[in-house]
Design an enzyme around this catalytic site. Structure first.
Site, PDB file in Angstrom:
ATOM      1  N   SER A 145       0.827  -1.142   0.038  1.00  0.00           N
ATOM      2  CA  SER A 145      -0.083   0.124  -0.058  1.00  0.00           C
ATOM      3  C   SER A 145       0.906   1.252  -0.012  1.00  0.00           C
ATOM      4  CB  SER A 145      -0.863   0.143   1.238  1.00  0.00           C
ATOM      5  OG  SER A 145      -1.473   1.100   1.416  1.00  0.00           O
ATOM      6  N   TYR A 158      -1.563  -0.310  10.212  1.00  0.00           N
ATOM      7  CA  TYR A 158      -1.471  -0.501   8.873  1.00  0.00           C
ATOM      8  C   TYR A 158      -0.239  -0.055   8.221  1.00  0.00           C
ATOM      9  CZ  TYR A 158      -3.223  -1.108   4.054  1.00  0.00           C
ATOM     10  OH  TYR A 158      -3.452  -1.468   2.920  1.00  0.00           O
TER      11      TYR A 158
END
Length: 247
Positions: A145, A158
């Site tokens: 990501s 995350y």
């Protein structure tokens, strides 16, 4: 590219029940691979299998929680006994974790993000590396990501785990640079998925790219003709990037 460039190849996809994972499973199957589809929910896996069969492909369904590390080891052993190798691995399974200040993150939630986004991928590397090295053209892709590079406020679990996942992938690529195994990272960017909707509830999903578009790009990194390794494919810009450390 031939019509079925992955004919007679064996591929494994984690997080295969929905979103990018389901779309990638279907893309690989359409390209001729027999896909080992790994996901937590048996019913959702069966829906993916229906789509694969409708497209003329084949799959083996593996209901498995990626934090069950012993089960990952058993899966690797079963793949060796059945096929003697693995040709493609797509590490897609991941969770968003809590979106909150770091000081407010419950330790159990942080540990879960580490377990799913990082440790599970390490355990798959540990289990599947020998099988991928036995392939004439082993290919591994980790779905990462852009958050790994932005250090966005409140996205600590995350961000941290995706950054660590990238280090894991790059290290594996460096260790296999002289062999048949190619390891790359894939950043999908904003995609119309359930995780994206959870992270950005006010966003118009119709303005986002669909998972099938990202799956097509992941497929290109899984082909025997893909000669790159240790690279970062940035899907929003359709750019294959090198990594450069500090001067």
């Amino acid at each position: 590219m031939t019509e079925r460039p992955l004919a007679d190849r064996i591929a494994l996809v984690t997080g295969a029940t929905r979103g990018i994972g389901a779309a990638t499973t279907l893309a690989l199957a359409r390209a001729g691979a027999h896909v080992v589809a790994v996901g937590r929910t048996e019913g959702a896996l069966e829906e993916v299998d229906d789509a694969v069969r409708a497209a003329g492909g084949s799959a083996t369904l593996v209901p498995l929680d990626v934090t069950d590390y012993d089960a990952i080891d058993r899966l690797g052993a079963a793949l060796y006994q059945r096929y003697g190798r693995l040709d493609v691995f797509v590490g897609n399974a991941g969770i968003l974790g809590p979106v909150t200040p770091l000081g407010h993150v419950d330790p159990k939630d942080f540990d879960q993000a580490v377990s799913v986004n990082l440790t599970a991928n390490y355990r798959f590397v540990r289990s599947l590396d020998p099988l991928l090295r036995l392939s004439t053209a082993g290919r591994a892709v980790f779905v990462t990501s852009g958050a790994a590079h932005k250090a966005r406020a409140y996205w600590g679990p995350y961000t941290v785990t995706k950054a660590a996942l990238e280090a894991l992938g790059r290290t594996w690529a460096a260790e296999t640079v002289t062999g048949n195994l190619k390891v790359n990272l894939f950043n999908p960017g904003p995609i119309r998925t359930r995780m994206r909707a959870k992270a950005f509830p006010g966003e118009d999903p119709m303005a986002l790219e669909v998972p099938e578009a990202a799956a097509g790009a992941i497929l290109s990194l899984c082909l025997p003709s893909c000669a790159t390794t240790g690279k970062y494919y940035d899907f929003p810009t359709r750019t294959l990037l090198d990594f450069h450390g500090p001067a």
